[in-house]
Design a protein around this motif. Structure first.
Motif, mmCIF file in Angstrom:
data_model
loop_
_atom_site.group_PDB
_atom_site.id
_atom_site.type_symbol
_atom_site.label_atom_id
_atom_site.label_comp_id
_atom_site.label_asym_id
_atom_site.label_seq_id
_atom_site.Cartn_x
_atom_site.Cartn_y
_atom_site.Cartn_z
ATOM 1 N N ARG A 208 32.091 100.967 75.988
ATOM 2 C CA ARG A 208 31.810 99.633 76.538
ATOM 3 C C ARG A 208 31.013 98.611 75.518
ATOM 4 O O ARG A 208 30.116 99.369 74.976
ATOM 5 C CB ARG A 208 31.103 99.451 77.975
ATOM 6 C CG ARG A 208 29.595 99.785 78.056
ATOM 7 C CD ARG A 208 29.366 99.614 79.593
ATOM 8 N NE ARG A 208 27.963 100.183 79.799
ATOM 9 C CZ ARG A 208 26.808 99.416 79.669
ATOM 10 N NH1 ARG A 208 26.869 98.148 79.324
ATOM 11 N NH2 ARG A 208 25.507 99.901 80.041
ATOM 12 N N VAL A 209 31.200 97.484 75.340
ATOM 13 C CA VAL A 209 30.330 96.749 74.444
ATOM 14 C C VAL A 209 29.125 96.315 75.104
ATOM 15 O O VAL A 209 28.949 95.829 76.245
ATOM 16 C CB VAL A 209 31.122 95.139 74.206
ATOM 17 C CG1 VAL A 209 30.248 94.361 73.476
ATOM 18 C CG2 VAL A 209 32.173 95.486 73.345
ATOM 19 N N LEU A 210 28.067 96.763 74.710
ATOM 20 C CA LEU A 210 26.695 96.704 75.366
ATOM 21 C C LEU A 210 26.212 95.273 75.278
ATOM 22 O O LEU A 210 25.625 94.906 76.212
ATOM 23 C CB LEU A 210 25.387 97.682 74.532
ATOM 24 C CG LEU A 210 24.268 98.003 74.946
ATOM 25 C CD1 LEU A 210 24.221 98.267 76.659
ATOM 26 C CD2 LEU A 210 23.344 98.575 74.150
ATOM 27 N N ASP A 211 26.529 94.460 74.371
ATOM 28 C CA ASP A 211 25.962 92.899 74.420
ATOM 29 C C ASP A 211 26.979 92.467 73.638
ATOM 30 O O ASP A 211 27.396 92.645 72.278
ATOM 31 C CB ASP A 211 24.475 93.135 73.592
ATOM 32 C CG ASP A 211 23.855 91.626 73.683
ATOM 33 O OD1 ASP A 211 23.529 91.297 74.678
ATOM 34 O OD2 ASP A 211 23.954 91.271 72.426
ATOM 35 N N PRO A 212 27.128 91.051 73.671
ATOM 36 C CA PRO A 212 28.075 90.260 72.980
ATOM 37 C C PRO A 212 27.766 89.706 71.737
ATOM 38 O O PRO A 212 28.514 89.215 71.034
ATOM 39 C CB PRO A 212 28.512 89.163 74.097
ATOM 40 C CG PRO A 212 27.135 89.026 74.754
ATOM 41 C CD PRO A 212 26.728 90.439 75.032
ATOM 42 N N SER A 213 26.608 89.905 71.576
ATOM 43 C CA SER A 213 25.868 89.417 70.028
ATOM 44 C C SER A 213 26.644 90.111 69.165
ATOM 45 O O SER A 213 26.928 91.351 68.976
ATOM 46 C CB SER A 213 24.395 89.710 70.060
ATOM 47 O OG SER A 213 23.804 88.937 71.035
ATOM 48 N N ARG A 214 26.826 89.371 68.000
ATOM 49 C CA ARG A 214 27.682 90.072 66.735
ATOM 50 C C ARG A 214 26.363 90.127 65.725
ATOM 51 O O ARG A 214 25.694 89.273 65.400
ATOM 52 C CB ARG A 214 28.759 89.126 66.372
ATOM 53 C CG ARG A 214 29.642 88.868 67.384
ATOM 54 C CD ARG A 214 30.969 88.263 66.440
ATOM 55 N NE ARG A 214 32.121 87.773 67.444
ATOM 56 C CZ ARG A 214 33.204 88.389 68.070
ATOM 57 N NH1 ARG A 214 33.046 89.704 67.519
ATOM 58 N NH2 ARG A 214 33.810 88.055 68.805
ATOM 59 N N CYS A 215 26.383 91.341 65.235
ATOM 60 C CA CYS A 215 25.216 91.465 64.063
ATOM 61 C C CYS A 215 26.164 91.412 62.670
ATOM 62 O O CYS A 215 27.258 92.138 62.420
ATOM 63 C CB CYS A 215 24.847 92.735 64.225
ATOM 64 S SG CYS A 215 23.673 93.043 65.715
#
Length: 297
Positions: A8-15
């Motif tokens: 699963r994607v843990l957080d929607p932020s893109r690094c």
């Protein structure tokens, strides 16, 4: 050899360049950084805890390491910094290549002895300017030099073997260590030659059985290598450029995996919908918690 566990994607932020993940079991909290955007992320893993809290940093940081309940250690472009978790206060603990404005820190991992292995590289990835250091307290020892993109730093469960890779070269190496100090006692040897393969070996973490789990930057997967030097498992992930894993979760049976969109153009980002997002991968394999850094080592 390939399988597909729950991801699963843990957080929607893109690094831009996610790296250096760390897990605090006392608070069930994940930490990671975005090197190129000077950001530190904090996110409890309990359901509904997101999105991540983002802390702005005054420098590029590449790695987060535990110290104690009040502080952690950030590896940054000019040294190692103590950060107070409660208020974010920063203080320089130990300089590292502080006189070279053309380099920055990169991959890091704490050895079971409490010493840190931390790498540096040229900001523009100029060949041969990278190095790996051993830091015990404030004593800094350069271990290996002449590298380009030093990565894959990890240690066997007993601390007697260290692993690292120059992503630019593609050869995962092992080196015998003194378990009490984390210092090499022999010359590095080839553990697995991945040169010429799709993508490149990036960050690494070792599980309780001694398997070395690596992120394959540009290859959209995680690979596991045995202590004998065989690739024994591959796990596809929904990001093209995974960067670094660490074990997380109450059972240490998940991999927290950072990612990056560095170097991707608009078309490549469109073809990689989850680019730069941090993942939680349910492996079903028990991992090891990274040891805390010892200030007095």
């Amino acid at each position: 050899m390939a399988d597909s566990p729950s991801i699963r994607v843990l957080d929607p932020s893109r690094c831009h360049l996610g790296e250096g993940p760390s897990y605090d079991p006392a608070t069930d909290t994940a930490w990671w950084v975005d090197i190129l955007e000077n950001r530190l992320f904090e996110l409890p893993l309990r359901a509904g805890a997101g999105p991540a809290k983002v802390h702005a940093l005054p420098f590029m940081a590449s790695d987060v390491a535990a110290i104690d309940a009040e502080r952690h250690l950030l590896s940054a472009e000019d040294g190692l910094y103590l950060r107070t978790i409660r208020d974010g206060r920063l203080s320089l603990f130990c300089p590292l290549e502080a006189g070279d404005a053309g380099t920055r820190s990169n991959d890091g991992r704490v050895h079971p002895s409490g010493a840190l292995w931390i790498s540096t590289m040229a900001r523009d990835a100029e060949p041969g300017r990278g190095a790996i250091y051993h830091v015990a307290g404030t004593r800094v020892t350069r271990l290996f030099s002449g590298l380009t993109i030093p990565n894959g730093i990890a240690f066997s469960p007993d601390g007697a073997t260290g692993y690292f890779v120059d992503t630019d070269e593609g050869v995962l190496r092992r080196v015998a260590l003194d378990p009490a100090t984390g210092l090499p006692v022999a010359e590095p040897e080839t553990h697995y030659d991945y040169s010429g393969g799709e993508g490149g070996i990036d960050g690494a973490a070792v599980d309780a059985e001694g398997l070395i789990w690596t992120a394959r930057f540009g290859g959209a997967c995680l690979d596991a290598y045995s202590p004998a030097g065989e690739r024994v498992r591959s796990v596809p992930v929904p990001v093209r450029q995974p960067t670094c894993p660490t074990f997380a979760g109450r059972g240490l049976d998940h991999l927290l995996v950072t990612a990056a969109y560095e170097g991707m153009d608009a078309a490549e980002r469109a073809a990689d919908p989850e680019h730069g997002r941090t993942l939680l991968v349910a492996l079903g394999t028990r991992g090891l918690l990274e040891p805390a850094f010892r200030l007095d080592a």
